[in-house]
Design an enzyme around this catalytic site. Sequence first.
Site, PDB file in Angstrom:
ATOM      1  N   ALA A 135       3.667   5.475  -3.347  1.00  0.00           N
ATOM      2  CA  ALA A 135       4.911   6.201  -3.584  1.00  0.00           C
ATOM      3  C   ALA A 135       5.268   6.248  -5.064  1.00  0.00           C
ATOM      4  O   ALA A 135       5.695   7.286  -5.581  1.00  0.00           O
ATOM      5  CB  ALA A 135       6.044   5.556  -2.793  1.00  0.00           C
ATOM      6  N   GLY A 139       0.809  -1.215   0.000  1.00  0.00           N
ATOM      7  CA  GLY A 139       0.000   0.000   0.000  1.00  0.00           C
ATOM      8  C   GLY A 139       0.836   1.256   0.000  1.00  0.00           C
ATOM      9  O   GLY A 139       0.497   2.250  -0.653  1.00  0.00           O
ATOM     10  N   ASP A 140       1.944   1.249   0.736  1.00  0.00           N
ATOM     11  CA  ASP A 140       2.815   2.414   0.810  1.00  0.00           C
ATOM     12  C   ASP A 140       3.590   2.619  -0.485  1.00  0.00           C
ATOM     13  O   ASP A 140       3.617   3.711  -1.060  1.00  0.00           O
ATOM     14  CB  ASP A 140       3.798   2.270   1.968  1.00  0.00           C
ATOM     15  N   ILE A 141       4.269   1.575  -0.938  1.00  0.00           N
ATOM     16  CA  ILE A 141       5.155   1.746  -2.083  1.00  0.00           C
ATOM     17  C   ILE A 141       4.371   1.940  -3.365  1.00  0.00           C
ATOM     18  O   ILE A 141       4.808   2.675  -4.265  1.00  0.00           O
ATOM     19  CB  ILE A 141       6.144   0.571  -2.166  1.00  0.00           C
TER      20      ILE A 141
END
Length: 412
Positions: free
Chosen positions: A193, A188-190
């Site tokens: 990003a 979810g983060d990358i």
Amino acid sequence: MRLGDIANADAAGAGKPLDGIRVLALEQMQALPYATQLLGRLGAEVIKVESPKGGDMGRSSLPAMTDPDGRQVGATFLRNNLSKQSICIDLKSDEGRRLVLDLAPRFDVVAENFKAGALSRMGLGYEDVAAVHPEVVYLSVSGFGNTTDSPYKDRPAFAAIVEAMSGIYDYAARDDRPPPASPVGALGDISAALFAAIGVLAALRQRDRTGEGQYVDVAMLDALVAMTDIVPNFWSMGLRERAPLILENFRAADGWFVLQVGREPQFEALAQLIGRPDWLTDERLSTRPGWVAHTEDVIRPAIEGWASTRTRQEAAAELAAAGLASGPCLTDEEVVHDPHVAMRDMLVEMPRTDGVEQPVLTPGNPVKLSGVAEGPETRVPWLGEHTDEVLARELGLAPERIAGLREAGVIA
């Protein structure tokens, strides 16, 4: 690759694509810090703004090391903040917010990943920054976006939350067992990003043409809906179960390997390789749904019987030689020592400062450009390490003024 090394010396003199681009990042944890680290790897200068009270939340994550002053530096921070400078400013103070607005015109990009709307309420939203810097590319990364009235906009979000809301957990669930949370780390983060970095690059390119800045708004849930594209796509096409293909981990003599078979010629090659040509006339296996229905009672026993005399690497190599996509399930130590990972400079070593011999390993830059050198990169910044230097250089603040701001708690 050790910090400071340049693996591609021939390209070292060519510079980097984002040389001269400057990023002021009001960031924490992983989604935005990974994006700005990637921009930094492409040449951008990144100044990170942290709270005087503990800094980036990622510093308090575990496992952790300690910096030269004995302060905790957590794993989340260590893998997302190479080659940045850290300044500590209290954004809740009027003077702190004024410092950020004074700094903003000196940067091409101002980026933040606070909860949606938080910086606008503090007077540091896109409209506030654009008022003093109309050419700014302003990036927001949040769980559910800033530019629309999402029903979820007031909710906090971490990677696992948007992963679950994308539908991929339910899609992958088996029987009545709960689906595993965060099965691939920070997807979810990358994901967010990467889309954030793409958005910034596109906005900078448009600014080159028009001279105008703009707002780049990335919602983590949007990024996950894009990454887990099979969920809505398969639903729209009437598929309510898992895709009809063999996509499983199978046991070899020393562990597991994964195999994907999704086309009839591939299934034929598999059957011939493992000595089961009878599968090609077996009515139960004449269709792709049949492969799925009989994976456990027919296909798995045969594949695992064949692989029982082979290691994971040997099984994967034989399958690959037959044109089948397969790979061993590597352990963490095997990934660290994998020859491909080494050849591609995909691990960066940061020596520890707390007496531990094993360096901290951080994934390297997966974007390989023929005319751009790998590295050099510098270690993560200690909390507030560059506050005085940046404020003096960028705003011309005298030492007495900086000391006064520190005494008042505005900086640290």
